[in-house]
Design a protein around this motif. Structure first.
Motif, PDB file in Angstrom:
ATOM      1  N   VAL A 156       5.582 -18.707   1.307  1.00  0.00           N
ATOM      2  CA  VAL A 156       4.656 -19.517   0.486  1.00  0.00           C
ATOM      3  C   VAL A 156       3.457 -20.186  -0.284  1.00  0.00           C
ATOM      4  CG1 VAL A 156       5.031 -21.785  -1.194  1.00  0.00           C
ATOM      5  CG2 VAL A 156       7.178 -21.314   0.263  1.00  0.00           C
ATOM      6  N   LEU A 157       2.545 -19.537   0.985  1.00  0.00           N
ATOM      7  CA  LEU A 157       1.134 -19.866   1.583  1.00  0.00           C
ATOM      8  C   LEU A 157       0.727 -18.963   2.416  1.00  0.00           C
ATOM      9  CD1 LEU A 157      -1.336 -21.278   0.728  1.00  0.00           C
ATOM     10  CD2 LEU A 157      -1.051 -22.994   2.372  1.00  0.00           C
ATOM     11  N   GLY A 158      -0.079 -18.504   2.325  1.00  0.00           N
ATOM     12  CA  GLY A 158      -0.601 -17.469   2.994  1.00  0.00           C
ATOM     13  C   GLY A 158      -1.994 -16.718   2.659  1.00  0.00           C
ATOM     14  N   SER A 159      -2.331 -15.867   3.766  1.00  0.00           N
ATOM     15  CA  SER A 159      -3.622 -15.076   3.082  1.00  0.00           C
ATOM     16  C   SER A 159      -3.190 -13.770   2.361  1.00  0.00           C
ATOM     17  CB  SER A 159      -4.434 -15.056   4.746  1.00  0.00           C
ATOM     18  OG  SER A 159      -3.420 -13.336   5.246  1.00  0.00           O
ATOM     19  N   LEU A 160      -4.349 -13.903   1.701  1.00  0.00           N
ATOM     20  CA  LEU A 160      -4.194 -12.344   0.715  1.00  0.00           C
ATOM     21  C   LEU A 160      -3.651 -11.039   1.837  1.00  0.00           C
ATOM     22  CD1 LEU A 160      -3.655 -11.235  -1.267  1.00  0.00           C
ATOM     23  CD2 LEU A 160      -6.252 -10.168  -1.758  1.00  0.00           C
ATOM     24  N   PRO A 161      -4.463 -10.539   2.942  1.00  0.00           N
ATOM     25  CA  PRO A 161      -3.445  -9.504   4.055  1.00  0.00           C
ATOM     26  C   PRO A 161      -2.366  -9.750   4.808  1.00  0.00           C
ATOM     27  CG  PRO A 161      -5.748 -10.799   4.158  1.00  0.00           C
ATOM     28  CD  PRO A 161      -5.476 -11.765   3.668  1.00  0.00           C
ATOM     29  N   ASP A 162      -1.900 -10.819   5.078  1.00  0.00           N
ATOM     30  CA  ASP A 162      -0.775 -11.430   5.111  1.00  0.00           C
ATOM     31  C   ASP A 162       0.147 -11.077   4.118  1.00  0.00           C
ATOM     32  OD1 ASP A 162      -1.401 -12.275   7.667  1.00  0.00           O
ATOM     33  OD2 ASP A 162      -1.223 -14.323   6.641  1.00  0.00           O
ATOM     34  N   MET A 163       0.647 -10.692   2.719  1.00  0.00           N
ATOM     35  CA  MET A 163       1.159 -10.841   1.712  1.00  0.00           C
ATOM     36  C   MET A 163       0.880  -9.194   2.073  1.00  0.00           C
ATOM     37  SD  MET A 163       0.162 -14.065  -0.368  1.00  0.00           S
ATOM     38  CE  MET A 163       0.313 -15.174  -0.400  1.00  0.00           C
ATOM     39  N   LEU A 164      -0.039  -8.595   1.522  1.00  0.00           N
ATOM     40  CA  LEU A 164       0.013  -7.297   1.544  1.00  0.00           C
ATOM     41  C   LEU A 164       0.011  -6.255   2.791  1.00  0.00           C
ATOM     42  CD1 LEU A 164      -3.928  -7.237   0.138  1.00  0.00           C
ATOM     43  CD2 LEU A 164      -1.730  -6.911  -0.942  1.00  0.00           C
ATOM     44  N   ARG A 165       1.091  -6.825   3.645  1.00  0.00           N
ATOM     45  CA  ARG A 165       1.398  -6.582   4.936  1.00  0.00           C
ATOM     46  C   ARG A 165       3.512  -6.368   4.286  1.00  0.00           C
ATOM     47  NH1 ARG A 165      -1.601  -9.906   8.411  1.00  0.00           N
ATOM     48  NH2 ARG A 165      -3.431  -9.038   9.039  1.00  0.00           N
ATOM     49  N   ALA A 166       3.482  -6.621   3.358  1.00  0.00           N
ATOM     50  CA  ALA A 166       4.528  -6.908   3.248  1.00  0.00           C
ATOM     51  C   ALA A 166       5.403  -5.785   2.394  1.00  0.00           C
ATOM     52  CB  ALA A 166       5.455  -8.273   1.907  1.00  0.00           C
ATOM     53  N   PRO A 167       5.324  -4.729   1.682  1.00  0.00           N
ATOM     54  CA  PRO A 167       5.819  -3.742   1.995  1.00  0.00           C
ATOM     55  C   PRO A 167       5.878  -2.646   3.078  1.00  0.00           C
ATOM     56  CG  PRO A 167       3.995  -3.536   0.542  1.00  0.00           C
ATOM     57  CD  PRO A 167       3.599  -5.400   1.507  1.00  0.00           C
ATOM     58  N   TRP A 168       4.747  -2.773   4.219  1.00  0.00           N
ATOM     59  CA  TRP A 168       4.695  -2.310   5.460  1.00  0.00           C
ATOM     60  C   TRP A 168       6.385  -2.895   6.175  1.00  0.00           C
ATOM     61  CZ3 TRP A 168       3.604   1.927   7.478  1.00  0.00           C
ATOM     62  CH2 TRP A 168       3.706   2.053   8.833  1.00  0.00           C
ATOM     63  N   VAL A 169       6.435  -4.418   6.375  1.00  0.00           N
ATOM     64  CA  VAL A 169       7.160  -4.870   7.331  1.00  0.00           C
ATOM     65  C   VAL A 169       8.459  -4.353   6.456  1.00  0.00           C
ATOM     66  CG1 VAL A 169       8.221  -7.033   7.868  1.00  0.00           C
ATOM     67  CG2 VAL A 169       6.326  -6.949   7.522  1.00  0.00           C
ATOM     68  N   ALA A 170       8.761  -3.611   5.749  1.00  0.00           N
ATOM     69  CA  ALA A 170       9.741  -3.942   4.854  1.00  0.00           C
ATOM     70  C   ALA A 170      10.455  -1.588   5.082  1.00  0.00           C
ATOM     71  CB  ALA A 170      10.122  -3.894   3.379  1.00  0.00           C
ATOM     72  N   LEU A 171       8.925  -1.111   5.434  1.00  0.00           N
ATOM     73  CA  LEU A 171       9.101   0.237   6.142  1.00  0.00           C
ATOM     74  C   LEU A 171       9.593   0.092   7.006  1.00  0.00           C
ATOM     75  CD1 LEU A 171       6.614   1.272   3.601  1.00  0.00           C
ATOM     76  CD2 LEU A 171       9.106   2.018   3.335  1.00  0.00           C
ATOM     77  N   THR A 172       9.224  -0.745   7.849  1.00  0.00           N
ATOM     78  CA  THR A 172       9.044  -0.407   9.625  1.00  0.00           C
ATOM     79  C   THR A 172       9.729  -1.790  10.368  1.00  0.00           C
ATOM     80  OG1 THR A 172       7.280  -2.026   9.950  1.00  0.00           O
ATOM     81  CG2 THR A 172       6.692   0.375   9.625  1.00  0.00           C
ATOM     82  N   SER A 173      10.328  -1.842   9.722  1.00  0.00           N
ATOM     83  CA  SER A 173      11.623  -3.002  10.651  1.00  0.00           C
ATOM     84  C   SER A 173      12.611  -3.371   9.692  1.00  0.00           C
ATOM     85  CB  SER A 173      10.597  -4.214  11.077  1.00  0.00           C
ATOM     86  OG  SER A 173      10.521  -5.391   9.109  1.00  0.00           O
ATOM     87  N   THR A 174      14.012  -4.141   9.949  1.00  0.00           N
ATOM     88  CA  THR A 174      14.785  -4.265   9.136  1.00  0.00           C
ATOM     89  C   THR A 174      14.519  -5.751   8.958  1.00  0.00           C
ATOM     90  OG1 THR A 174      15.941  -5.578  11.139  1.00  0.00           O
ATOM     91  CG2 THR A 174      16.461  -3.479  11.272  1.00  0.00           C
ATOM     92  N   LYS A 175      13.782  -6.926   9.435  1.00  0.00           N
ATOM     93  CA  LYS A 175      13.477  -7.882   8.406  1.00  0.00           C
ATOM     94  C   LYS A 175      12.112  -7.639   6.954  1.00  0.00           C
ATOM     95  CE  LYS A 175      13.149  -9.433  12.605  1.00  0.00           C
ATOM     96  NZ  LYS A 175      12.600  -9.365  14.041  1.00  0.00           N
TER      97      LYS A 175
END
Length: 344
Positions: free
Chosen positions: A244-263
């Motif tokens: 809900v609240l986070g930095s732009l770098p944290d938000m931009l990591r979202a696609p990478w998280v989905a590609l490299t983990s089950t989370k």
């Protein structure tokens, strides 16, 4: 009409109360006489331009390069319809309503024009105007993120920042959807968050949620202190971090998280919709969702309301009374409706 203007970015001292023209309405719009509004953390960020890392330039492009493009802030309010456009069918003069003006803002004023099909709904009859004004910002944000996160009955949810506007809504809505809810807050708010329906509450001044050893299906981070790098070990396989609240770098990591983990990391702007407003109204009328009010200020003391919000310790919402409201409860925080199921 009277309105509070923010003619420049800065501290609450920049705010000015001025006379401005009453809004005119189009064929599909209604004119609402505002009875109550709120001062939210979002309003504070727009006025001060104090935003998470990476959003400074984007915020200036969105809200105004040198000064706020819309000088009347405020995104949620309640009141009575004073006039309707000729094409309006769902509302009539005298109807009590609540609304979420979202990025258009303008709620810190005596009148607001809203489209009939926008984020606008009839006020639940069991709520005061103050309570209805506090339904939208936290309620819509929490609801949309829980929807985006695909919350399922029986899942476990951690709400970080459980005593704020979005946090108090997230606790109640997650509980309504059948989740087991753990809240994170400071010492003074532990009993309060329990009363909202949390099954467990962690006092972050005494325990570090990252070191307790529990894992969750969903984490709702409303405080910006549990980015994925700090919370990934708290998520089960298939778990979702709702940022809900986070930095732009944290938000931009979202696609990478989905590609490299089950989370998964879920981020975005939770805009209001008519169906969301009507859903929240039905929950409030049934007693399943109670907007939490910490303090109430008259419009003339809006700078004091902002200063209180910016201390970072409010419980739920801070309300502005724009006109006299029958049955309002100023300066008191309302607890969870007694008809709620108690934590088990």
């Amino acid at each position: 009409m009277k309105a509070v203007l923010a003619p420049e970015y800065g501290s609450p001292d920049v705010l000015q109360i001025a006379d401005v023209p009453k809004p005119s309405i189009r064929k599909n719009e209604v004119l609402i006489r505002v009875r109550a509004a709120t001062v939210s953390s979002g309003d504070s960020r727009v006025r001060s331009l104090t935003v998470p890392t990476g959003f400074k330039l984007l915020s200036r492009l969105l809200f105004g390069i040198m000064r706020p493009r819309q000088p009347i802030l405020g995104t949620e309010f309640s009141g009575e319809i004073e006039a309707v456009g000729e094409d309006v069918k769902r509302f009539g003069v005298g109807d009590s309503v609540f609304a979420y003006s979202d990025g258009k803002m303008g709620a810190h004023a005596e009148y607001v024009a809203m489209p009939e099909e926008g984020p606008l709904a009839h006020k639940p009859p069991n709520l005061t105007y103050e309570e209805a004004a506090a339904l939208s910002f936290g309620g819509v944000t929490a609801l949309r993120f829980l929807q985006w996160g695909g919350l399922q009955e029986g899942e476990t949810v951690l709400v970080n920042g459980a005593s704020g506007s979005v946090g108090t809504a997230a606790v109640q809505l997650a509980r309504h959807f059948g989740a087991s809810v753990t809240g994170v807050c400071s010492t003074g708010n532990v009993e309060w968050v329990q009363s909202l329906g949390a099954h467990r509450v962690i006092d972050y001044t005494k325990e570090d949620v990252r070191e307790i050893g529990d894992v969750y299906d969903v984490i709702v981070d409303t405080a910006g202190t549990l980015p994925y790098s700090r919370s990934k070990h708290l998520l089960r396989d298939g778990g979702r971090l709702l940022l809900v609240l986070g930095s732009l770098p944290d938000m931009l990591r979202a696609p990478w998280v989905a590609l490299t983990s089950t989370k998964r990391v879920v981020a975005g702007a939770a805009s209001g919709r008519r169906e969301d407003m009507e859903f929240l109204a039905s929950l409030a009328e049934s007693g399943a969702f109670t907007p939490v009010i910490d303090r109430s200020y008259p419009l003339e003391h809006i700078a004091d309301a902002y200063r209180y919000v910016e201390q970072g310790h409010k419980k739920g919402n801070v309300v502005l009374t724009v006109a006299s409201t029958n049955g309002s409860r100023p300066h008191t925080a309302r607890r969870r409706n007694k008809n709620h199921a108690q934590p088990s």
